[in-house]
Design a protein around this motif. Structure first.
Motif, PDB file in Angstrom:
ATOM      1  N   VAL A  19      34.610  74.566  67.508  1.00 19.04           N
ATOM      2  CA  VAL A  19      33.767  74.035  66.427  1.00 19.04           C
ATOM      3  C   VAL A  19      34.111  72.559  66.218  1.00 19.04           C
ATOM      4  CG1 VAL A  19      33.514  76.274  65.277  1.00 19.04           C
ATOM      5  CG2 VAL A  19      35.382  74.754  64.612  1.00 19.04           C
ATOM      6  N   SER A  20      33.308  71.881  65.415  1.00 20.42           N
ATOM      7  CA  SER A  20      33.582  70.484  65.104  1.00 20.42           C
ATOM      8  C   SER A  20      33.176  70.163  63.676  1.00 20.42           C
ATOM      9  CB  SER A  20      32.847  69.567  66.086  1.00 20.42           C
ATOM     10  OG  SER A  20      31.457  69.812  66.033  1.00 20.42           O
ATOM     11  N   TYR A  21      33.781  69.106  63.147  1.00 20.03           N
ATOM     12  CA  TYR A  21      33.488  68.583  61.823  1.00 20.03           C
ATOM     13  C   TYR A  21      33.637  69.644  60.730  1.00 20.03           C
ATOM     14  CZ  TYR A  21      31.941  64.639  64.548  1.00 20.03           C
ATOM     15  OH  TYR A  21      31.899  63.601  65.435  1.00 20.03           O
ATOM     16  N   VAL A  22      34.858  70.193  60.643  1.00 16.55           N
ATOM     17  CA  VAL A  22      35.166  71.197  59.628  1.00 16.55           C
ATOM     18  C   VAL A  22      36.398  70.748  58.863  1.00 16.55           C
ATOM     19  CG1 VAL A  22      35.841  73.609  59.210  1.00 16.55           C
ATOM     20  CG2 VAL A  22      34.198  73.068  61.018  1.00 16.55           C
ATOM     21  N   LYS A  23      36.380  70.935  57.542  1.00 15.61           N
ATOM     22  CA  LYS A  23      37.530  70.640  56.690  1.00 15.61           C
ATOM     23  C   LYS A  23      37.962  71.939  56.006  1.00 15.61           C
ATOM     24  CE  LYS A  23      38.994  67.489  53.043  1.00 15.61           C
ATOM     25  NZ  LYS A  23      38.571  66.334  52.220  1.00 15.61           N
ATOM     26  N   VAL A  24      39.245  72.302  56.156  1.00 17.74           N
ATOM     27  CA  VAL A  24      39.813  73.492  55.526  1.00 17.74           C
ATOM     28  C   VAL A  24      40.791  72.992  54.474  1.00 17.74           C
ATOM     29  CG1 VAL A  24      41.148  75.601  55.883  1.00 17.74           C
ATOM     30  CG2 VAL A  24      39.578  74.805  57.667  1.00 17.74           C
ATOM     31  N   GLN A  25      40.467  73.201  53.203  1.00 15.00           N
ATOM     32  CA  GLN A  25      41.271  72.613  52.135  1.00 15.00           C
ATOM     33  C   GLN A  25      41.436  73.593  50.976  1.00 15.00           C
ATOM     34  OE1 GLN A  25      39.478  69.194  50.232  1.00 15.00           O
ATOM     35  NE2 GLN A  25      41.497  68.349  49.780  1.00 15.00           N
ATOM     36  N   GLY A  26      42.667  73.640  50.447  1.00 14.69           N
ATOM     37  CA  GLY A  26      42.927  74.378  49.205  1.00 14.69           C
ATOM     38  C   GLY A  26      43.083  75.875  49.353  1.00 14.69           C
ATOM     39  N   PHE A  27      43.360  76.367  50.548  1.00  9.60           N
ATOM     40  CA  PHE A  27      43.539  77.805  50.759  1.00  9.60           C
ATOM     41  C   PHE A  27      45.015  78.179  50.672  1.00  9.60           C
ATOM     42  CE2 PHE A  27      39.422  77.207  52.688  1.00  9.60           C
ATOM     43  CZ  PHE A  27      38.747  78.375  52.393  1.00  9.60           C
ATOM     44  N   ARG A  28      45.262  79.465  50.483  1.00 14.06           N
ATOM     45  CA  ARG A  28      46.605  80.030  50.537  1.00 14.06           C
ATOM     46  C   ARG A  28      46.588  81.139  51.580  1.00 14.06           C
ATOM     47  NH1 ARG A  28      49.930  83.569  46.450  1.00 14.06           N
ATOM     48  NH2 ARG A  28      52.008  83.102  47.248  1.00 14.06           N
ATOM     49  N   ILE A  45      38.559  67.931  63.020  1.00 12.48           N
ATOM     50  CA  ILE A  45      38.949  68.994  62.091  1.00 12.48           C
ATOM     51  C   ILE A  45      39.991  68.434  61.132  1.00 12.48           C
ATOM     52  CG2 ILE A  45      40.023  71.282  61.900  1.00 12.48           C
ATOM     53  CD1 ILE A  45      37.323  71.331  63.398  1.00 12.48           C
ATOM     54  N   GLU A  46      39.935  68.858  59.874  1.00 15.05           N
ATOM     55  CA  GLU A  46      40.969  68.512  58.899  1.00 15.05           C
ATOM     56  C   GLU A  46      41.483  69.784  58.235  1.00 15.05           C
ATOM     57  OE1 GLU A  46      41.586  66.079  54.726  1.00 15.05           O
ATOM     58  OE2 GLU A  46      40.043  65.385  56.124  1.00 15.05           O
ATOM     59  N   ILE A  47      42.810  69.951  58.287  1.00 18.39           N
ATOM     60  CA  ILE A  47      43.496  71.054  57.599  1.00 18.39           C
ATOM     61  C   ILE A  47      44.373  70.387  56.544  1.00 18.39           C
ATOM     62  CG2 ILE A  47      45.050  73.028  57.869  1.00 18.39           C
ATOM     63  CD1 ILE A  47      42.576  73.365  59.572  1.00 18.39           C
ATOM     64  N   SER A  48      43.982  70.451  55.264  1.00 24.73           N
ATOM     65  CA  SER A  48      44.719  69.695  54.251  1.00 24.73           C
ATOM     66  C   SER A  48      44.841  70.460  52.933  1.00 24.73           C
ATOM     67  CB  SER A  48      44.037  68.345  54.004  1.00 24.73           C
ATOM     68  OG  SER A  48      42.734  68.537  53.494  1.00 24.73           O
ATOM     69  N   GLY A  49      45.976  70.246  52.286  1.00 28.47           N
ATOM     70  CA  GLY A  49      46.191  70.799  50.948  1.00 28.47           C
ATOM     71  C   GLY A  49      46.258  72.306  50.891  1.00 28.47           C
ATOM     72  N   ASN A  50      46.703  72.943  51.962  1.00 27.04           N
ATOM     73  CA  ASN A  50      46.800  74.403  51.991  1.00 27.04           C
ATOM     74  C   ASN A  50      48.246  74.840  51.829  1.00 27.04           C
ATOM     75  OD1 ASN A  50      43.925  75.080  52.922  1.00 27.04           O
ATOM     76  ND2 ASN A  50      44.601  73.577  54.433  1.00 27.04           N
ATOM     77  N   SER A  51      48.426  76.096  51.458  1.00 26.14           N
ATOM     78  CA  SER A  51      49.744  76.704  51.363  1.00 26.14           C
ATOM     79  C   SER A  51      49.816  77.842  52.370  1.00 26.14           C
ATOM     80  CB  SER A  51      49.966  77.235  49.943  1.00 26.14           C
ATOM     81  OG  SER A  51      51.190  77.922  49.871  1.00 26.14           O
TER      82      SER A  51
END
Length: 186
Positions: A19-28, A45-51
């Motif tokens: 995939v392309s152009y996906v942001k995954v943010q704020g998940f646990r 892809i951006e994976i940010s602010g997750n736990s």
């Protein structure tokens, strides 16, 4: 994700594959029998602010991908099987791993106790301003393994209560142009 079962190796609680152009943010992501979040054959892809807590494989893994940002995540007790690392980047390019908090040792055997590993054919990777601590072996590791791995920068990271930083080639891959600067290790 305690009851999640996977049939493919590169799957996790959150899987991004081709995939392309996906942001995954704020998940646990917790109690995964596979990866926490995995990026495979993808770009921008951006994976940010997750736990991420208690994963069998990498808390966050990036494989065969390009233009990926892994920023501001909290990764604890990752790779409890001893396979992979807390944050793994393999065979990928144009990756930034920054401002992550990676801590507390994996409960598994070999391999899973490394904090951030840039490896096996990765290039143009920046590892900056991460806080990595309380691991039984390495906090930061650059390993060519079997492939040409180059243009890696480890800058401004805080690492402590671990074996520090290592740059190596486990299986004869060429390791070229690695910069280690402005890190604090104790």
């Amino acid at each position: 994700a305690a009851g999640l079962s996977t049939s493919e190796y590169f799957q996790g609680v959150f899987t991004l594959s081709s995939v392309s152009y996906v942001k995954v943010q704020g998940f646990r992501f917790i109690n995964s029998v596979a990866f926490g979040a995995v990026v495979y054959k993808s770009h921008h892809i951006e994976i940010s602010g997750n736990s991420v807590y208690n994963t069998r494989y990498s808390g966050i893994g990036v494989w065969n991908s390009r233009h990926v940002i892994v920023d501001g995540n909290d990764v604890e007790y990752a790779a409890t099987s001893g396979e992979q690392e807390c944050i793994s980047v393999s065979q990928s390019s144009a990756v930034q791993v920054s401002r992550n908090h990676v801590h507390n040792n994996a409960r598994g055997g070999s391999g899973g106790d490394v904090g951030i590993d840039i490896k096996n054919g990765s290039f143009d990777v920046l590892v900056k301003a991460n806080h990595v601590h309380n691991l039984s072996t390495l906090c930061l590791y650059v390993d060519a393994y079997e492939e040409w791995t180059h243009d890696i920068v480890l800058d401004g990271n805080l690492v402590h209560d671990c074996a520090g930083i290592a740059v190596a080639s486990e299986r004869g891959g060429l390791l070229d142009r690695v910069t280690v600067q402005n890190n604090v290790v104790f």
